[in-house]
Design an enzyme around this catalytic site. Structure first.
Site, PDB file in Angstrom:
ATOM      1  CG  ASP A   1     -68.300  41.925  23.787  1.00  0.00           C
ATOM      2  OD1 ASP A   1     -67.789  41.094  23.013  1.00  0.00           O
ATOM      3  OD2 ASP A   1     -67.653  42.881  24.258  1.00  0.00           O
TER       4      ASP A   1
ATOM      5  CE1 TYR B   1     -58.136  41.373  20.033  1.00  0.00           C
ATOM      6  CE2 TYR B   1     -58.957  42.872  18.354  1.00  0.00           C
ATOM      7  CZ  TYR B   1     -58.731  42.577  19.675  1.00  0.00           C
ATOM      8  OH  TYR B   1     -59.092  43.472  20.644  1.00  0.00           O
ATOM      9  CE  LYS B   2     -60.789  39.355  22.691  1.00  0.00           C
ATOM     10  NZ  LYS B   2     -59.595  39.444  23.544  1.00  0.00           N
TER      11      LYS B   2
ATOM     12  CG  PHE C   1     -63.006  43.761  27.879  1.00  0.00           C
ATOM     13  CD1 PHE C   1     -61.945  43.072  28.450  1.00  0.00           C
ATOM     14  CD2 PHE C   1     -62.734  44.710  26.914  1.00  0.00           C
ATOM     15  CE1 PHE C   1     -60.637  43.324  28.052  1.00  0.00           C
ATOM     16  CE2 PHE C   1     -61.424  44.964  26.513  1.00  0.00           C
ATOM     17  CZ  PHE C   1     -60.376  44.267  27.081  1.00  0.00           C
TER      18      PHE C   1
ATOM     19  NE  ARG D   1     -57.390  36.060  29.289  1.00  0.00           N
ATOM     20  CZ  ARG D   1     -57.892  37.017  28.484  1.00  0.00           C
ATOM     21  NH1 ARG D   1     -59.156  37.392  28.607  1.00  0.00           N
ATOM     22  NH2 ARG D   1     -57.140  37.622  27.596  1.00  0.00           N
TER      23      ARG D   1
END
Lengths: 399, 399
Positions: free
Chosen positions: B186, B211-212, B115, B358
Site C-alpha cells: 500500500d 488525493y494525498k 491503516f 501528524r
C-alpha cells in the site's frame, strides 16, 4: 416544478444550441448551475478549506445527502440508500449480501439480455466464491418461468437497455419471494425516469446509476438500496473504513456501521459527487408520475413520427406504454452508421450492438418539436443513404 | 522543475494566504490551473460535447492517461497501473488476485498497525471467501519475523500512517518471496513523496491513493499495480465491463482485457479523475530523488525546531531518515485538542488516535520558514495551555 404541462424546460440545462439530445439515458446533460456549484467546490472548498472541507464543507455527509435525494425517486424508505462507487461495484456488494441470505442455494438467475456488466460481475463473484455458485442467464422471455426453489438470487434490470421493455417489479418480486429467492433490481434506466416503488414492491436490494436520468455527470457515483429488513444483518463484503461504525476511531477491528451506512467502502470522489448532488435539485418537488405520463406521451409521439417518416425501420420497443421505460429503439442492420450520420446532424442518440438505434426521451428537456425534427432528419438520412459513408462506418472506441 | 534548490514553489498551488499546510498527506492542496481545467471539463466537455465526450474529450482513455503519469512515480513498468475506484476497492481487487496465486495457503499476513481499512478489507474478503482464509495481524516490529511458508499474501503499507516509519520494500519483498508469499504494497503515503521502486523491488501488487501527495483532490480515484508476470493471468474478482476486452461489443460473456486493463471495473468518475490528471502535471520531469532529499532535510529541520521549542513532546517518527516517509509525528496525550488549537492559528496538520500530532511535509510548497512558524505556534499553544478550551476538545466528525 411539478407541473408537467410546463415541460419541457430546456433552460434547466446548459444544452448546446441546435442539438436534439436523445441520449440522456446514457449521459444526462449538464444542469444549469452545476458548473458554478462545482467551481465553488474546487475553489472555495478544496482550495480554501483544504482538508477542513471534510467537516466545514460537509464532504463527509455528502454521500448521505445525495442518498436522501435519491431515495424518494426510487420509492425507498429513509436510510436505505448508500451512494458511492460505480454501478458494477455496487452490484458486487449487493450480490454478496444477497448470496449470504440464501446460503443453501447456488444459483443467480438473470436475463441473458441483461446489461453485460451485470452478468460479468455475477460471473466474477461466483468464480471467486466457489462452492458451486453459478449464474443462469435465460432468454429474456423465459426468466420468469425459470424462477424456482433452486434460485438463490434473482438479478434483473427493470428496463432493458436495448429494447426499453420494463418488467413488472411487483409481480416478479412476489413470484421470486414465493420461491424463496432474494431479488436485486438494477435501476440504471429507471431512476429519474419514472416513479420506482422499491419498498412497495418488496424489493430486497437495488442498484442504480447517477449519470443517466439523474444527470449527475460523466461517471457520477452510483447508488444501492438495502431493504430495512436486511440492513442490520448484512455483512459487507467490501468492508471498508467508510462503512465502519466509527471510521475515525481507527479501530483495528471492523464493526459495521448502522444499517445501510455499512455499505459504504472507501473515500468517495467528492467532486463528482458534488455534481450529482447539485443535479438532483432538478427532481426536488417534481411529480414523477406526471413526468412518466408525459414521457410516455412523447414516446408514443416519437414512435408514430418515425414510423410515418421511416417505414423501413423495425420498432424494438413495446408499443404498450405500461411495459416500457423512457427510451425508444428501432432496429436497422447498419444502425451504427445511421446513428453516426444522425449525430453529425445534431440529433444525438446512441447505437447498441448489434442493430439498435436508441433514443432516450425525457420530458425535462425534450418536446414534440424535437422529436419531429429527429424523425425528419432520420428519414432524410435513410432516404438519401447518406449514412453510407466511410466516416460513419469508422467505429469509435465508445458507442 | 527538477531543481530541488528552487523549492518550495508555493505558487504552484492555490494555497490560502497565511496558512502553513502540513496535511498534504491527508489531502493535497489545489494545484494552480486545476480549477480552470475542471471548469473546461464541465462546460466545454460535459456541457457542450454531451455523451460525445467519451470519444471527443478522450474520457474513455482518461484512466490510462492518468495511469501513465503515475507509473514513473512508483517505479512501475509501462502498462502495469490501472486507475479508478477507491484505495479500499483496489485493495480488494489485488487481494483476490494475490490469494488466487497461492491457493494452497490460507494466511494474509499484515501489520496490526496498518491503516485500518486495509485490515477491514482483508477481513471482509476472508469472510466471504471462506475455506479457512484468515488475516494474521502482528505488531509492526514482529511482522517480518512472522513471514513463513504458511503465508499466502503479505499485505503491508510501506509508510506507517501514524509514525511515518518506512519499510525496506526490497528486503521485505525478497524475504516474502523466499518463503513463497505474494506481496501487496500500500503506497498511500509513498506515491508522490519519494521514488518508489516497485519493479526493481519485485513487488507483486500495489495500491495507492490519488488525493494525498499526488494532490488529486478530495476522494480522487486510486490506483493499483500488477506486476507484468501476473498481469496476463490474473482473474479479476470485480469483472466489470470496463475491464472487458471489448466493453462496447456488449458480449454476454466476460473476456478479460489485456494485462492490467482487466482490473478496471465500472464507469470512472470523470470529473474527479480529470482533477487528478491535471494535478499530476506538477510531477512531470520532477526529480523524485531530489524531492526526497529535500523532504528529509525539512523533516530533520522540523524535528529539531519542535524539539527545541516544545521539549515536552515525544517524537513518534524515526530519527533515521533512511527509514521514514514524508511526515513527522509527535505524541501528546491531548493531541486532538492541541491540533485543533494549532489549526485555529492557520497551522494545519492532523490528529490520529490515540495521541498522534501528524505533520505532512512536502518540499513542493513547504520551506524552513513554514516549519519554524509551525514549531513556534505549537510551542506557544503548549506553553500557554491555550489548547485546553472546550471548542478544541469538541470532536468533529472527521479528524
Amino acid at each position: 416544478m411539478s407541473d408537467a404541462t410546463a415541460l419541457p424546460q430546456r433552460d434547466l440545462f446548459d444544452l448546446p444550441e441546435g442539438v436534439v439530445y436523445l441520449d440522456g439515458n446514457s449521459l444526462g446533460p449538464l444542469p444549469r448551475g452545476t458548473a458554478e456549484r462545482l467551481s465553488r467546490a474546487v475553489g472555495a472548498e478544496w482550495g480554501a478549506q483544504l482538508v477542513r472541507g471534510w467537516n466545514d464543507a460537509g464532504w463527509i455527509d455528502l454521500p448521505d445527502r445525495v442518498a436522501a435525494r435519491i431515495a424518494p425517486l426510487i420509492g425507498a424508505e429513509p436510510g436505505t440508500v448508500a451512494v458511492g462507487d460505480s454501478t458494477s461495484v455496487n452490484l458486487f456488494k449487493v450480490l454478496a449480501a444477497a448470496m449470504a441470505l440464501n446460503p443453501e442455494r447456488r444459483v443467480i438467475l438473470s436475463d441473458a439480455g441483461n446489461f453485460p456488466t451485470d452478468l460479468y460481475i455475477a460471473d466474477g463473484i461466483c468464480r471467486f466464491r466457489g462452492e458451486g455458485w453459478r449464474v443462469e442467464a435465460k432468454p429474456s422471455e423465459e426468466v420468469e418461468a425459470a424462477i424456482d426453489e433452486s434460485v438463490a438470487v434473482l438479478m434483473l434490470t427493470q428496463v432493458d437497455y436495448r429494447t426499453g421493455r420494463r418488467r413488472d417489479m411487483r409481480a416478479v418480486t412476489e413470484k421470486a419471494h414465493a420461491a424463496g429467492a432474494v431479488v436485486i433490481w438494477d435501476l440504471a434506466h429507471s431512476a429519474g425516469a419514472f416513479p420506482v416503488e422499491l419498498a412497495a414492491c418488496g424489493a430486497d436490494f437495488a442498484i442504480g446509476c447517477g449519470y443517466k436520468f439523474l444527470n449527475g455527470g460523466p461517471g457520477a457515483p452510483a447508488f444501492l438500496y438495502v431493504a430495512p429488513r436486511h440492513a442490520a444483518t448484512v455483512e459487507p463484503v467490501l468492508s471498508g473504513w467508510m462503512g465502519h461504525a466509527a471510521p475515525f476511531a481507527f479501530d483495528p477491528g471492523y464493526r459495521p456501521g448502522e444499517g445501510v451506512e455499512r455499505m459504504k467502502v472507501g473515500t468517495p470522489p467528492i467532486l463528482s459527487m458534488t455534481a450529482l448532488e447539485d443535479a438532483l435539485r432538478l427532481f426536488e418537488g417534481r411529480d414523477l408520475a406526471a413526468l412518466e405520463t408525459r414521457a410516455q406521451d412523447l414516446c408514443d409521439h416519437f414512435i408514430a413520427a418515425v414510423e410515418a417518416r421511416c417505414p423501413g425501420l423495425v420498432l424494438a420497443t413495446p408499443r404498450d406504454r405500461a411495459v416500457r421505460g423512457s427510451h425508444v429503439s428501432f432496429r436497422h442492420p447498419e444502425g451504427y452508421a445511421v446513428m453516426q450520420a444522425l449525430i453529425a446532424q445534431g440529433v444525438i442518440g446512441d447505437f447498441r450492438a448489434p442493430d439498435i438505434l436508441r433514443f432516450g426521451i425525457t420530458p425535462l428537456y425534450i418536446g414534440e418539436a424535437d422529436l419531429d425534427r429527429a424523425a425528419e432528419v432520420l428519414g432524410e438520412i435513410l432516404d438519401s443513404g447518406s449514412w453510407d459513408r466511410p466516416e460513419f462506418h469508422a467505429r469509435a472506441k465508445v458507442t
